[in-house]
Design an enzyme around this catalytic site. Structure first.
Site, PDB file in Angstrom:
ATOM      1  N   GLU A 116       0.864  -1.180   0.000  1.00 55.06           N
ATOM      2  CA  GLU A 116       0.000   0.000   0.000  1.00 55.06           C
ATOM      3  C   GLU A 116       0.895   1.222   0.000  1.00 55.06           C
ATOM      4  O   GLU A 116       1.928   1.230   0.654  1.00 55.06           O
ATOM      5  CB  GLU A 116      -0.898   0.065   1.245  1.00 55.06           C
ATOM      6  CG  GLU A 116      -1.969  -0.987   1.327  1.00 55.06           C
ATOM      7  CD  GLU A 116      -1.536  -2.223   2.110  1.00 55.06           C
ATOM      8  OE1 GLU A 116      -2.286  -3.203   2.106  1.00 55.06           O
ATOM      9  OE2 GLU A 116      -0.437  -2.217   2.697  1.00 55.06           O
ATOM     10  N   TYR A 128       7.940   2.405  -7.368  1.00 55.32           N
ATOM     11  CA  TYR A 128       7.253   1.133  -7.537  1.00 55.32           C
ATOM     12  C   TYR A 128       6.867   0.897  -8.995  1.00 55.32           C
ATOM     13  O   TYR A 128       6.977  -0.226  -9.496  1.00 55.32           O
ATOM     14  CB  TYR A 128       6.033   1.057  -6.616  1.00 55.32           C
ATOM     15  CG  TYR A 128       6.397   1.183  -5.154  1.00 55.32           C
ATOM     16  CD1 TYR A 128       7.467   0.472  -4.612  1.00 55.32           C
ATOM     17  CD2 TYR A 128       5.697   2.039  -4.310  1.00 55.32           C
ATOM     18  CE1 TYR A 128       7.814   0.588  -3.272  1.00 55.32           C
ATOM     19  CE2 TYR A 128       6.033   2.162  -2.973  1.00 55.32           C
ATOM     20  CZ  TYR A 128       7.094   1.443  -2.466  1.00 55.32           C
ATOM     21  OH  TYR A 128       7.433   1.558  -1.140  1.00 55.32           O
TER      22      TYR A 128
END
Length: 168
Positions: A116, A128
């Site tokens: 998350e 990411y």
């Protein structure tokens, strides 16, 4: 004051109990809701699913400049937290931590990764996305400090993806 660390002076290694004070200090500088020392200690000493690494600047003096905590849940590695000291950001340290953690988890059976990230944390999202993580969901009002949503990001085919990543 930003420290330009020589890439060769940074090494990634498993976290040890003596690193906890420095890791907690970095976490406090990095997040509005930092983990307490007891959470890191639990992950390090009691959670069999957890694996923790630190990035260390060989200095002198030697000091911890970043950390990552992962959990291997069956065949999925969950990235619980990644932090880099503000003075050492934008030098590839988070990339090296993430590479190490993902590779080690693939070695012991992980086939995908999930995490998350705050909806407004664009720099983390950029990191990411460079690895190939894609948004697969959203947790509404996930963060208690400001009610911000968390984006759920997943990276499938972990082993193949890591082989394709330059510098990993």
């Amino acid at each position: 004051m930003t420290h330009k660390a020589e890439t060769s002076s940074i090494r990634v290694r498993r976290m040890a109990a003596e690193d906890l004070e420095q890791v907690v200090a970095i976490d406090q500088l990095s997040f509005s809701m930092p983990w307490p020392v007891r959470s890191f200690r639990f992950q390090l000493e009691e959670n069999p699913a957890a694996a923790l690494w630190v990035a260390e600047d060989a200095g002198p003096p030697t000091k911890v400049v970043g950390a990552i905590v992962t959990w291997l849940l069956v065949d999925e590695v969950h990235i619980a937290t990644v932090s880099v000291h503000p003075d050492y950001r934008r030098q590839g340290i988070a990339t090296r931590l993430l590479c190490t953690a993902l590779k080690e988890n693939v070695r012991i059976g992980a086939v995908e990764a999930t995490l998350e990230v705050r909806e407004r944390n664009q720099s983390a999202q950029n990191l990411y996305h460079r690895f190939g993580f894609r948004q697969v969901g959203r947790r509404k009002h996930y963060y208690e400090d400001n009610g911000e949503d968390a984006l759920i990001l997943t990276l499938y085919n972990l082993e193949d993806t890591l082989q394709d990543l330059a510098g990993c």
